[in-house]
Design a protein around this motif. Structure first.
Motif, PDB file in Angstrom:
ATOM      1  N   LEU A 238       0.840  -1.206   0.000  1.00  0.00           N
ATOM      2  CA  LEU A 238       0.000   0.000   0.000  1.00  0.00           C
ATOM      3  C   LEU A 238       0.872   1.252   0.000  1.00  0.00           C
ATOM      4  CD1 LEU A 238      -2.759  -0.928   2.641  1.00  0.00           C
ATOM      5  CD2 LEU A 238      -2.971  -0.956   0.143  1.00  0.00           C
ATOM      6  N   VAL A 239       1.964   1.198   0.743  1.00  0.00           N
ATOM      7  CA  VAL A 239       2.885   2.329   0.765  1.00  0.00           C
ATOM      8  C   VAL A 239       3.501   2.531  -0.618  1.00  0.00           C
ATOM      9  CG1 VAL A 239       5.030   3.215   1.775  1.00  0.00           C
ATOM     10  CG2 VAL A 239       3.371   1.996   3.219  1.00  0.00           C
ATOM     11  N   GLU A 240       3.916   1.443  -1.236  1.00  0.00           N
ATOM     12  CA  GLU A 240       4.526   1.535  -2.568  1.00  0.00           C
ATOM     13  C   GLU A 240       3.547   2.097  -3.588  1.00  0.00           C
ATOM     14  OE1 GLU A 240       7.802  -2.082  -2.518  1.00  0.00           O
ATOM     15  OE2 GLU A 240       5.708  -2.558  -2.968  1.00  0.00           O
ATOM     16  N   GLU A 241       2.307   1.655  -3.545  1.00  0.00           N
ATOM     17  CA  GLU A 241       1.298   2.164  -4.482  1.00  0.00           C
ATOM     18  C   GLU A 241       1.154   3.675  -4.362  1.00  0.00           C
ATOM     19  OE1 GLU A 241      -2.319   0.156  -3.633  1.00  0.00           O
ATOM     20  OE2 GLU A 241      -1.534  -1.837  -4.140  1.00  0.00           O
ATOM     21  N   ARG A 242       1.208   4.170  -3.131  1.00  0.00           N
ATOM     22  CA  ARG A 242       0.958   5.591  -2.906  1.00  0.00           C
ATOM     23  C   ARG A 242       2.177   6.461  -3.201  1.00  0.00           C
ATOM     24  NH1 ARG A 242      -2.682   2.658  -1.123  1.00  0.00           N
ATOM     25  NH2 ARG A 242      -4.730   3.442  -0.443  1.00  0.00           N
ATOM     26  N   THR A 243       3.356   5.907  -3.059  1.00  0.00           N
ATOM     27  CA  THR A 243       4.560   6.690  -3.366  1.00  0.00           C
ATOM     28  C   THR A 243       4.982   6.519  -4.817  1.00  0.00           C
ATOM     29  OG1 THR A 243       6.007   4.883  -2.659  1.00  0.00           O
ATOM     30  CG2 THR A 243       5.392   6.538  -0.996  1.00  0.00           C
ATOM     31  N   GLY A 244       4.484   5.472  -5.466  1.00  0.00           N
ATOM     32  CA  GLY A 244       4.835   5.241  -6.855  1.00  0.00           C
ATOM     33  C   GLY A 244       6.240   4.711  -7.060  1.00  0.00           C
ATOM     34  N   ARG A 245       6.817   4.154  -6.002  1.00  0.00           N
ATOM     35  CA  ARG A 245       8.163   3.593  -6.136  1.00  0.00           C
ATOM     36  C   ARG A 245       8.274   2.358  -5.243  1.00  0.00           C
ATOM     37  NH1 ARG A 245      12.557   7.621  -4.165  1.00  0.00           N
ATOM     38  NH2 ARG A 245      11.056   9.308  -4.325  1.00  0.00           N
ATOM     39  N   PRO A 246       9.068   1.371  -5.664  1.00  0.00           N
ATOM     40  CA  PRO A 246       9.235   0.174  -4.824  1.00  0.00           C
ATOM     41  C   PRO A 246      10.085   0.490  -3.598  1.00  0.00           C
ATOM     42  CG  PRO A 246      10.660   0.041  -6.728  1.00  0.00           C
ATOM     43  CD  PRO A 246       9.814   1.270  -6.923  1.00  0.00           C
ATOM     44  N   LEU A 247       9.781  -0.167  -2.509  1.00  0.00           N
ATOM     45  CA  LEU A 247      10.592  -0.049  -1.309  1.00  0.00           C
ATOM     46  C   LEU A 247      11.838  -0.919  -1.440  1.00  0.00           C
ATOM     47  CD1 LEU A 247       7.900  -0.177   1.490  1.00  0.00           C
ATOM     48  CD2 LEU A 247       9.730   1.514   1.380  1.00  0.00           C
ATOM     49  N   GLU A 248      12.965  -0.373  -1.046  1.00  0.00           N
ATOM     50  CA  GLU A 248      14.188  -1.155  -0.977  1.00  0.00           C
ATOM     51  C   GLU A 248      14.265  -1.748   0.430  1.00  0.00           C
ATOM     52  OE1 GLU A 248      19.016  -0.600  -0.997  1.00  0.00           O
ATOM     53  OE2 GLU A 248      17.771   0.929  -1.979  1.00  0.00           O
TER      54      GLU A 248
END
Length: 317
Positions: A238-248
Motif C-alpha cells: 500500500l505504501v509503494e502504491e501511494r509513493t509510486g516507487r518500490p521499497l528497498e
C-alpha cells in the motif's frame, strides 16, 4: 454566581498516543491537561501543557490535581521499562485514587506472550514469559485488582503496533515512511508474510477517549479499534502504491541494529522479537460492538501517515 469550570481530563504522557488523545478529547469538548516531564511542545488549541515527573508521588499528585479522568499513556525507554514502569504505576494509582478520578490505561499486547498465531481477544490467556511481558502482566493485574477492591475505577485499552501521524518509534514509523518517500533502504522485521495487526494512532485516541467517557466499560481490558490484520508485505505494498516507487527492503530476520533501531534498543527488544516471527492478530470486535466504534481502514491510515511524514521531511530540507 459563576459556575465552576469542568474538571479536566488529564493525559499523562505527551508521546504520539498522548498527544493524539489530547486533541481528540478537545474535539469532544473536554478541558485537557497534557503532562510530561518538560511541559513543552507545540501548542495544541484547548490543551494546557503541564510539567511533572509522574514517576514520583509528588509529581503524580500535582499532575492529576482536580482531574475527573486520568489517562496513563506514559512510556519510557526500552532499557528502563522493567525498572521504571512499576514506579510510575504506583505513583499514578495513588494519585488518581487520592483525587477520586477514573483511570484509563493505555496498554500493550505483551501480557499475552507468544500466541503461536491464535487470534488475540480480551479472553486470551496471559502467557508472557519475557521480562517485559511478565512486567506488563503484573502491572495489569494490579490495575484490575485496584478496581475490584474499590480503590478507584480503572479500565485498560490494549493496542497493537502503532501506525499513523506522529508515530516515529514503531516498526511502521520512522524507519519505513521516510525511506519510502526518499528511496532509502527500509527495514523489514522478521517474516513480513505473516499477518500482523497495526492500530492507527487516531483509533488509539478515539478508543481511549470513549473509555474515558463511558464508565460502564470500567474494570476490564478492551482492545482498541484495530483494522483486520494483513501481512506486513501487503501493508508495505500500500505504501509503494501511494509513493509510486518500490521499497528497498532490508530483511532483519533476527534482532540486530539497523537504522533507528540501534544496538542498545535491539538488545532490549530481542526478547520481544517473537512478535515478528509468528502471526500477531488482534480482534477488537468487543469495543466496536459495545461502543459503536470502527477502526480506520488501513488505506486511509497509510494515506494520513505518508502525508504527515511528507510534511516532516519538507521542514527538514
Amino acid at each position: 454566581m459563576t459556575a465552576a469550570a469542568p474538571a479536566p481530563h488529564t493525559v499523562l504522557g505527551a508521546g504520539p498516543a498522548g498527544t493524539a488523545l489530547a486533541a481528540e478529547l478537545v474535539r469532544r469538548g473536554h478541558p485537557v491537561r497534557l503532562v510530561d516531564r518538560s511541559g513543552s511542545g507545540p501548542a495544541i488549541e484547548g490543551v494546557e501543557r503541564y510539567a511533572a515527573d509522574v514517576a514520583t508521588p509528588e509529581g503524580a499528585r500535582a499532575a492529576v490535581a482536580g482531574a475527573a479522568v486520568v489517562y496513563h499513556c506514559v512510556n519510557v525507554g526500552y532499557h528502563l521499562q522493567v525498572e521504571v514502569m512499576p514506579k510510575i504505576q504506583e505513583a499514578v494509582l495513588g494519585a488518581a485514587e487520592r483525587e477520586g478520578a477514573r483511570l484509563v490505561v493505555l496498554d500493550t499486547l505483551y501480557p499475552y506472550g507468544e500466541t503461536h498465531g491464535a487470534v488475540m481477544t480480551e479472553d486470551s490467556p496471559w502467557n508472557a514469559t519475557t521480562r517485559k511481558g511478565r512486567m506488563r502482566a503484573e502491572l495489569d493485574a494490579r490495575y484490575l485488582a485496584a478496581h475490584r477492591e474499590g480503590r478507584l475505577p480503572v479500565v485498560l485499552g490494549r493496542s497493537a503496533d502503532f501506525v499513523g501521524p506522529g508515530v516515529l518509534n514503531s516498526t511502521l514509523g520512522g524507519a519505513v515512511f521516510p525511506a519510502a518517500l526518499t528511496g532509502r533502504p527500509a527495514p523489514a522485521l522478521g517474516d513480513i508474510d505473516l499477518p500482523h495487526s497495526y492500530t492507527y494512532i487516531g483509533d488509539v485516541a478515539a478508543g481511549l477517549a470513549t473509555l474515558g467517557e463511558r464508565p460502564e466499560g470500567d474494570g476490564r481490558v478492551w482492545h482498541l479499534p484495530t483494522a483486520p490484520a494483513r501481512t506486513t508485505r501487503q501493508i508495505l505494498a500500500l505504501v509503494e502504491e501511494r509513493t509510486g516507487r518500490p521499497l528497498e527492503l532490508t530483511v532483519i530476520a533476527e534482532p540486530r541494529p539497523f537504522g533507528p533501531f540501534d544496538a542498545a534498543f535491539m538488545a532490549e527488544y530481542a526478547e520481544m522479537f517473537y512478535q515478528h516471527t509468528e502471526p500477531q492478530i488482534v480482534d477488537s470486535s468487543a469495543i466496536e460492538q459495545a461502543f459503536g466504534l470502527a477502526p480506520t481502514p488501513l488505506e486511509a491510515a497509510i494515506d494520513a501517515t505518508l502525508a504527515w511524514y511528507g510534511e516532516l521531511l519538507a521542514t527538514r530540507r
